[in-house]
Design an enzyme around this catalytic site. Structure first.
Site, PDB file in Angstrom:
ATOM      1  N   ALA A 140     -40.120 -38.287 -60.704  1.00  0.00           N
ATOM      2  CA  ALA A 140     -39.388 -37.649 -62.303  1.00  0.00           C
ATOM      3  C   ALA A 140     -38.850 -36.510 -62.413  1.00  0.00           C
ATOM      4  O   ALA A 140     -37.678 -35.630 -63.235  1.00  0.00           O
ATOM      5  CB  ALA A 140     -41.102 -37.294 -62.932  1.00  0.00           C
TER       6      ALA A 140
ATOM      7  N   GLY B 103     -41.111 -45.299 -56.051  1.00  0.00           N
ATOM      8  CA  GLY B 103     -41.239 -46.602 -55.769  1.00  0.00           C
ATOM      9  C   GLY B 103     -41.239 -47.964 -56.545  1.00  0.00           C
ATOM     10  O   GLY B 103     -41.125 -47.533 -57.631  1.00  0.00           O
TER      11      GLY B 103
ATOM     12  N   CYS C 197     -72.811 -31.597 -72.420  1.00  0.00           N
ATOM     13  CA  CYS C 197     -73.645 -31.973 -72.395  1.00  0.00           C
ATOM     14  C   CYS C 197     -73.672 -33.915 -72.165  1.00  0.00           C
ATOM     15  O   CYS C 197     -72.798 -34.364 -73.969  1.00  0.00           O
ATOM     16  CB  CYS C 197     -75.352 -31.787 -72.639  1.00  0.00           C
TER      17      CYS C 197
ATOM     18  N   ASN D 226     -39.139 -43.694 -60.830  1.00  0.00           N
ATOM     19  CA  ASN D 226     -40.386 -43.674 -60.070  1.00  0.00           C
ATOM     20  C   ASN D 226     -40.190 -43.930 -58.718  1.00  0.00           C
ATOM     21  O   ASN D 226     -38.886 -44.289 -58.500  1.00  0.00           O
ATOM     22  CB  ASN D 226     -41.638 -44.964 -60.381  1.00  0.00           C
TER      23      ASN D 226
ATOM     24  N   ASN E 212     -52.632 -39.255 -67.465  1.00  0.00           N
ATOM     25  CA  ASN E 212     -53.426 -38.088 -66.860  1.00  0.00           C
ATOM     26  C   ASN E 212     -54.663 -37.027 -67.171  1.00  0.00           C
ATOM     27  O   ASN E 212     -54.116 -37.581 -68.618  1.00  0.00           O
ATOM     28  CB  ASN E 212     -51.723 -37.564 -65.901  1.00  0.00           C
TER      29      ASN E 212
ATOM     30  N   HIS F 133     -56.872 -42.157 -70.766  1.00  0.00           N
ATOM     31  CA  HIS F 133     -57.649 -41.107 -69.349  1.00  0.00           C
ATOM     32  C   HIS F 133     -59.043 -39.858 -69.995  1.00  0.00           C
ATOM     33  O   HIS F 133     -59.639 -39.717 -69.655  1.00  0.00           O
ATOM     34  CB  HIS F 133     -57.664 -41.650 -68.224  1.00  0.00           C
TER      35      HIS F 133
ATOM     36  N   THR G 103     -45.651 -43.970 -62.855  1.00  0.00           N
ATOM     37  CA  THR G 103     -47.348 -45.032 -62.901  1.00  0.00           C
ATOM     38  C   THR G 103     -46.889 -46.021 -62.133  1.00  0.00           C
ATOM     39  O   THR G 103     -46.399 -47.150 -62.370  1.00  0.00           O
ATOM     40  CB  THR G 103     -47.820 -45.344 -64.291  1.00  0.00           C
ATOM     41  N   THR G 104     -48.666 -46.707 -61.699  1.00  0.00           N
ATOM     42  CA  THR G 104     -48.106 -48.131 -60.507  1.00  0.00           C
ATOM     43  C   THR G 104     -47.780 -48.951 -61.417  1.00  0.00           C
ATOM     44  O   THR G 104     -48.353 -50.756 -61.664  1.00  0.00           O
ATOM     45  CB  THR G 104     -49.819 -48.263 -59.471  1.00  0.00           C
TER      46      THR G 104
ATOM     47  N   CYS H 190     -81.005 -28.977 -73.315  1.00  0.00           N
ATOM     48  CA  CYS H 190     -81.560 -30.115 -72.891  1.00  0.00           C
ATOM     49  C   CYS H 190     -82.766 -30.346 -71.120  1.00  0.00           C
ATOM     50  O   CYS H 190     -82.899 -32.021 -70.961  1.00  0.00           O
ATOM     51  CB  CYS H 190     -80.965 -31.659 -73.022  1.00  0.00           C
TER      52      CYS H 190
HETATM   53  N1  APR Z   1     -42.336 -38.898 -59.275  1.00  0.00           N
HETATM   54  C1  APR Z   1     -42.325 -39.983 -60.098  1.00  0.00           C
HETATM   55  N2  APR Z   1     -43.511 -40.924 -59.730  1.00  0.00           N
HETATM   56  C2  APR Z   1     -44.089 -40.635 -58.099  1.00  0.00           C
HETATM   57  C3  APR Z   1     -44.013 -39.263 -58.132  1.00  0.00           C
HETATM   58  C4  APR Z   1     -42.593 -38.854 -58.247  1.00  0.00           C
HETATM   59  N3  APR Z   1     -43.011 -37.136 -57.576  1.00  0.00           N
HETATM   60  N4  APR Z   1     -45.119 -39.323 -56.745  1.00  0.00           N
HETATM   61  C5  APR Z   1     -45.138 -40.792 -57.071  1.00  0.00           C
HETATM   62  N5  APR Z   1     -44.848 -41.910 -57.533  1.00  0.00           N
HETATM   63  C6  APR Z   1     -45.083 -42.869 -58.282  1.00  0.00           C
HETATM   64  C7  APR Z   1     -45.712 -43.336 -57.561  1.00  0.00           C
HETATM   65  O1  APR Z   1     -44.756 -44.680 -56.224  1.00  0.00           O
HETATM   66  C8  APR Z   1     -46.582 -44.289 -57.972  1.00  0.00           C
HETATM   67  O2  APR Z   1     -46.115 -45.558 -58.244  1.00  0.00           O
HETATM   68  O3  APR Z   1     -46.045 -42.115 -58.799  1.00  0.00           O
HETATM   69  C9  APR Z   1     -47.077 -43.594 -59.027  1.00  0.00           C
HETATM   70  C10 APR Z   1     -48.283 -42.991 -59.212  1.00  0.00           C
HETATM   71  O4  APR Z   1     -49.268 -44.532 -58.760  1.00  0.00           O
HETATM   72  P1  APR Z   1     -51.089 -44.173 -58.776  1.00  0.00           P
HETATM   73  O5  APR Z   1     -51.767 -42.838 -57.866  1.00  0.00           O
HETATM   74  O6  APR Z   1     -52.024 -45.584 -59.116  1.00  0.00           O
HETATM   75  O7  APR Z   1     -51.069 -43.417 -60.212  1.00  0.00           O
HETATM   76  P2  APR Z   1     -50.996 -43.971 -62.137  1.00  0.00           P
HETATM   77  O8  APR Z   1     -50.399 -45.038 -62.179  1.00  0.00           O
HETATM   78  O9  APR Z   1     -51.239 -43.039 -63.005  1.00  0.00           O
HETATM   79  O10 APR Z   1     -52.722 -44.383 -61.856  1.00  0.00           O
HETATM   80  C11 APR Z   1     -53.488 -44.926 -63.242  1.00  0.00           C
HETATM   81  O11 APR Z   1     -55.810 -45.679 -62.239  1.00  0.00           O
HETATM   82  O12 APR Z   1     -57.069 -44.964 -61.247  1.00  0.00           O
HETATM   83  C12 APR Z   1     -57.059 -44.616 -62.019  1.00  0.00           C
HETATM   84  O13 APR Z   1     -57.438 -42.980 -63.672  1.00  0.00           O
HETATM   85  C13 APR Z   1     -56.567 -43.071 -62.737  1.00  0.00           C
HETATM   86  O14 APR Z   1     -54.981 -42.445 -64.302  1.00  0.00           O
HETATM   87  C14 APR Z   1     -55.294 -43.279 -63.026  1.00  0.00           C
HETATM   88  C15 APR Z   1     -55.147 -44.445 -63.319  1.00  0.00           C
END
Ligand code: APR
Length: 256
Positions: A242, A226, A135, A224, A108, A127, A199-200, A160
């Site tokens: 979370a 999902g 700049c 998660n 994040n 990230h 996170t996915t 610049c």
């Molecule tokens: N609590 C926990 N998990 C959640 C919640 C919640 N309330 N809401 C959604 N999620 C889960 C979703 O099920 C999904 O698995 O959070 C995840 C979000 O996944 P992404 O949107 O892919 O985010 P992330 O995994 O952080 O992406 C990684 O991809 O594009 C790059 O830089 C971008 O940092 C990002 C990176």
């Protein structure tokens, strides 16, 4: 979530000295920020220009068409500044304060772990972050987001004239060397417990640290609502938001 699972993870969190907490956009979803993928994700559709958001927010676009890239960078910046860390960020920061071997690896860029009080020396922002603005040409300080968001985009350097940018990793850009070195160094030391939250798990540098804990005989947990690339590989899946799960989990641990 069943009591047995909660108890198992509670015991592991209480006993472990070395803990790796891996976080993604889902942790900040409970602060009202959109995730990148999944329901309501930023990346599910195309931009108004018909581009995938990954193209609009890429290094080459920032160089070729800074106004286009900054249109979406400003959206991210505005969203992050309007929101705030939630109780899950604060619970993680409190756990880190109690356990000097507890580290956070976050994807994040919202800065919420810092704002919640996570010790920056044990926070790996793989990230990057939205600040400090600089700049991209001469490296001069780029002011602050509030001033920048009130002025025409793209923001230009007063020294610049080149474009100002945040230290985030845009698509097609390299990960920060220092963050990677810290991650590999701490993976060498090893962790007894890895918890992936929101996170996915779309990237190898996110999946591999968790799988390494698994291979070394540690406990791996995913929080998660999902299913993700890690779901079938972790020891324990805690299906839910979370904020809900971390409050239950760390609420007990931190009340001891
Ligand atoms: N609590 C926990 N998990 C959640 C919640 C919640 N309330 N809401 C959604 N999620 C889960 C979703 O099920 C999904 O698995 O959070 C995840 C979000 O996944 P992404 O949107 O892919 O985010 P992330 O995994 O952080 O992406 C990684 O991809 O594009 C790059 O830089 C971008 O940092 C990002 C990176």
């Amino acid at each position: 979530m069943d009591e047995r699972t909660l108890h198992t993870v509670l015991r592991a969190v209480t006993r472990a000295e070395r803990i790796l907490i891996v976080t993604g956009a889902g942790l900040s979803a409970d602060s009202g920020l959109p995730t990148y993928r999944g329901l309501g994700g930023l990346y599910n559709g195309l931009t108004e220009e018909g581009l995938p958001i990954e193209a609009a927010l890429s290094g080459p676009t920032l160089r070729r068409d800074p106004a286009l890239c900054w249109k979406y960078l400003a959206e991210l910046g505005r969203a992050c500044r309007r929101a705030a860390p939630n109780a899950a960020h604060h619970a993680i920061a409190e756990l880190q304060r109690r356990k000097p071997g507890c580290w956070v690896l976050t994807q994040n860029i919202d800065g919420f772990h810092r704002r919640a009080g996570s010790p920056v020396e044990r926070l790996i922002e793989i990230h990057g972050d939205l600040e400090p603005l600089r700049c991209q040409g001469c490296g001069a300080p780029g002011g602050d987001w509030d001033a920048l968001l009130d002025a025409p985009l793209p923001p230009r350097c007063g020294v610049c004239g080149d474009v100002i940018r945040p230290p985030v990793v845009l698509f097609e850009e390299r990960l920060p060397e220092a963050a990677l070195e810290t991650l590999y160094r701490e993976m060498q030391v090893g962790f007894e417990l890895a918890i992936s939250i929101g996170t996915t798990a779309s990237f190898p540098y996110i999946v591999e640290p968790v799988l390494q804990v698994e291979r070394a005989g540690g406990l791996t947990v995913e929080i998660n609502p999902g299913v993700t690339a890690l779901s079938g590989q972790v020891d324990i899946r805690m299906e839910g938001r979370a904020l809900d799960i971390m409050s239950q989990l760390l609420g007990h641990t931190l009340s001891d």
